[in-house]
Enzyme design. Structure first.
Site, PDB file in Angstrom:
ATOM      1  N   GLU A 263       0.841  -1.199   0.000  1.00 33.53           N
ATOM      2  CA  GLU A 263       0.000   0.000   0.000  1.00 33.53           C
ATOM      3  C   GLU A 263       0.879   1.252   0.000  1.00 33.53           C
ATOM      4  OE1 GLU A 263      -2.800  -0.139   3.212  1.00 33.53           O
ATOM      5  OE2 GLU A 263      -3.776  -1.956   2.492  1.00 33.53           O
ATOM      6  N   HIS A 281      -8.172   1.148   1.770  1.00 31.14           N
ATOM      7  CA  HIS A 281      -7.963   1.013   3.213  1.00 31.14           C
ATOM      8  C   HIS A 281      -8.841   2.006   3.988  1.00 31.14           C
ATOM      9  CE1 HIS A 281      -4.783  -0.639   6.206  1.00 31.14           C
ATOM     10  NE2 HIS A 281      -5.915  -0.412   6.834  1.00 31.14           N
TER      11      HIS A 281
END
Length: 528
Positions: A263, A281
Site C-alpha cells: 500500500e 484502506h
C-alpha cells in the site's frame, strides 16, 4: 522536565490539544512520518511517538530513539512497528483496539453487500448510460452462511450485524471459547469446516507468521464454488495471486478487499478481476473513528508518561490509572527484591519463583513479576525495564513461576522472590508498610527488617561475639559512615546476616579485609 511527544502522522487537532492540556510538550509534524531520514535525525529528542499507518518504526528508528518510552498507534494494526526491537529497547507499544472497531465492522458488512449485489460495477455501468439489469444478477444474504476467520473485537461486531441480517455465522478463532461462541450466537468450527460450509468468508485476524496467506490456493480449493471472500483486516492474509486465479476461473463469485500487501496499491494483480470490489484502506475511515482513535491514543500516552498507567499495550501488562498509585510501591518492592537477589547471584540463573501473599496477591501480579525480573536482570544486562525484562528472561531460558496465596505469618501482605541457580536457591521477602516504603523482612529464611538505601553492605557470617564491633571499627577507621544497621540470625552461634546502609560506596580493600575474617562467609556491596 515535561515529557516530549512527536506526532509524525496526521492526527486530530483535538488529540494535539489533549497533550498540551495535560502538560506534555508536543511537536505536531504530520509529514515527518513519510520522511525516514528526517525522522531518524529527530527521534532521539522524544519520550513518546504518536503514529498512524504512514510512519514506519523500523529497527533503525528504534536504535536512534535513545529517550523513547512509548509508541502510540492511533488504530489497531501495528505491523508498521518493529515490536520485537521496541520491546528489547524497553519501549511500550500501545494501540487503540476499540476506537475504530464499529467502523471497520460496518465497512466489512458494506463490502459484503456491495460484492453480493455487484453494486460498484452496476453503478459505473448505469452512470455510463447503460441499463444492464440482466448482467448484474445479485445474491441474497438472508439465510446464507458467513464464515469469520477471527472473532475478536471486530469479528464479534460483524457477527452481531450478520445475525441481525438473518445470516448463519461460523467462526474460526483459536482464542474463542465455547462459552463466548454461545454468547455471540456463532458456531465455533475449525478452518477447513468454515471454508467448505460458508457462502461468504470474511477475515478479521491480525497479520502474523501463522496467519500470513491463511487464504491461499489450497484454502480457496476447499471453499464452496461461487463463494465470496472479504478482507477488511490486513493485507497479506490472502494470497492475492491465488484470489485472482479463483476469480478468473469462477471458483470465487466475487471478492472485496479494503487492504493489500503493498500500500498504497496503485496497481495490483486483483485490479480488473471479475466482480472484484476494492477500497483504499477505508475500514477505519469515518470521521467518528478518526476522532476516537486519535483522542484515545493521546490519553493513553499521557496516562503512561505522566502517571505510569498502561492501557492497550502489546508488550507490557496493563496497569490502570486507578491501580497505578496503589501498585507503585509494590512495583518498587518487587524491583528491589529482584535487584537484591540479582546482585548476590554469581552463577547461572535457571528460574525464579515469585510468591504473593495477602492483599498483593489480588493486584496486577504480572506487572509485579515484570518488575522483579527487571531488578534481577539489571545487574547482569544493565539496560532492562519492565517491558524488556520478560522477553530477555525467556531468551535466556529463565523459567518464571507465580504463586498467589492468602495471608500467612505476621505480615498482612508480602512478596517472596526465590532465585534458582545452578548451585542453590536464594530467597528474599519484603513488604510495604503504611508509609508506602518497601522493606526487606526476610533473607534466606532469616527474619529481619530493613529499608534499602542507595548503598548497602550485605554480610553473611557465623554468629560470633565481637563481630559487630569489628565491623564498626573497620568501617569507621576508613571513614565509612553507617546510616542504619540491621541484623538477623537463625539462632545463637548459627548463621547470621548483617545488612548495613552506608552513606557511600565501601572501598574494595575494606570489603576484602572483612571477607578474610574466618567466620565471614560472604561480603557484598549493593547498590539500589
Amino acid at each position: 522536565m515535561a515529557p516530549k511527544v512527536l506526532i509524525s502522522d496526521k492526527l486530530s487537532p483535538a488529540a494535539v490539544q489533549i497533550f498540551k492540556d495535560r502538560g506534555v510538550d508536543v511537536d505536531f509534524l504530520p509529514e515527518v512520518g513519510k520522511d525516514k531520514q528526517k525522522l531518524l535525525e529527530i527521534i532521539g529528542g522524544y519520550d513518546g511517538l504518536a503514529i498512524r499507518s504512514a510512519t514506519k518504526v523500523t529497527e533503525k528508528i528504534i536504535t536512534a530513539a535513545d529517550r523513547l518510552k512509548v509508541i502510540g498507534r492511533a488504530g489497531i494494526g501495528v505491523d508498521n512497528v518493529d515490536i520485537t526491537k521496541a520491546t528489547a529497547r524497553g519501549i511500550i507499544v500501545m494501540n487503540t483496539p476499540f476506537g475504530n472497531a464499529i467502523t471497520t465492522a460496518e465497512h466489512a458488512i458494506s463490502m459484503l453487500m456491495a460484492v453480493a449485489r455487484q453494486i460498484p460495477a452496476a453503478d459505473a455501468s448505469t452512470q455510463a448510460g447503460k441499463w444492464e439489469k440482466a448482467r448484474f444478477m445479485g445474491r441474497e444474504i438472508t439465510g446464507k452462511t458467513l464464515g469469520l476467520v477471527g472473532c475478536g473485537n471486530i469479528g464479534s461486531i460483524v457477527a452481531a450485524r450478520a445475525i441481525g441480517l438473518k445470516m448463519k455465522v461460523l467462526a474460526y478463532d483459536p482464542f474463542l471459547t465455547p462459552e463466548r461462541a454461545i454468547a455471540l450466537g456463532v458456531e465455533k468450527v475449525e478452518l477447513d469446516g468454515l471454508l467448505n460450509r460458508s457462502d461468504f468468508v470474511t477475515l478479521h485476524t491480525p497479520l502474523t507468521e501463522k496467519t500470513r496467506n491463511i487464504i491461499d490456493a489450497d484454502a480457496i480449493a476447499k471453499m464452496r464454488d461461487g463463494a465470496f471472500l472479504i478482507n477488511c483486516a490486513r493485507g497479506g492474509l490472502a494470497d492475492e495471486g491465488a484470489v485472482r486465479t479463483a476469480l478468473d476461473s469462477g471458483k470465487l463469485a466475487g471478492a472485496a478487499f479494503d487492504v493489500f500487501v503493498s500500500e498504497p496499491a496503485t496497481e495490483n494483480v486483483l485490479f480488473g478481476a471479475p466482480n472484484f470490489v476494492s477500497t483504499p484502506h477505508l475500514g477505519a475511515s469515518t470521521s467518528e473513528a478518526q476522532e476516537n482513535v486519535a483522542l484515545q491514543v493521546a490519553e493513553q500516552m499521557c496516562d503512561y508518561l505522566l502517571d505510569g498507567a498502561v492501557r492497550n499495550a502489546l508488550n507490557m501488562p496493563s496497569i490502570s490509572a486507578e491501580e497505578a498509585p496503589k501498585l507503585a510501591p509494590f512495583v518498587r518492592l518487587a524491583e528491589q527484591l529482584g535487584s537484591f537477589a540479582g546482585q548476590l547471584t554469581e552463577t547461572g540463573i535457571e528460574g525464579i519463583r515469585v510468591e504473593y501473599a495477602g492483599a498483593v496477591s489480588e493486584m496486577n501480579t504480572q506487572a509485579l513479576t515484570s518488575a522483579a525480573l527487571t531488578g534481577l536482570l539489571t545487574p547482569l544486562l544493565q539496560t532492562v525495564n519492565m517491558v524488556s525484562a520478560p522477553i530477555l528472561a525467556k531468551e535466556r531460558g529463565i523459567k518464571v513461576e507465580e504463586i498467589r496465596r492468602e495471608k500467612q505469618g505476621a505480615y498482612e501482605t508480602y512478596i517472596r522472590l526465590t532465585v534458582l541457580t545452578e548451585r542453590q536457591e536464594r530467597s528474599v521477602a519484603g513488604t510495604v508498610f503504611a508509609d508506602g516504603k518497601p522493606r526487606i523482612i526476610q533473607v534466606k529464611g532469616i527474619n529481619m527488617e530493613a529499608e534499602l538505601g542507595a548503598h548497602m553492605l550485605y554480610i553473611t557470617n557465623e554468629d560470633k561475639p565481637g563481630f559487630i564491633g569489628h565491623l564498626g571499627t573497620e568501617l569507621g577507621t576508613n571513614s565509612v559512615n553507617i546510616a542504619t544497621f540491621n541484623l538477623g540470625r537463625t539462632g545463637p552461634g548459627e548463621d547470621a546476616i548483617c545488612l548495613v546502609e552506608v552513606d557511600g560506596a565501601v572501598p574494595k580493600d575494606v570489603l576484602a579485609r572483612l571477607e578474610s575474617v574466618s567466620h565471614v562467609k560472604q561480603v557484598k556491596s549493593l547498590r539500589f
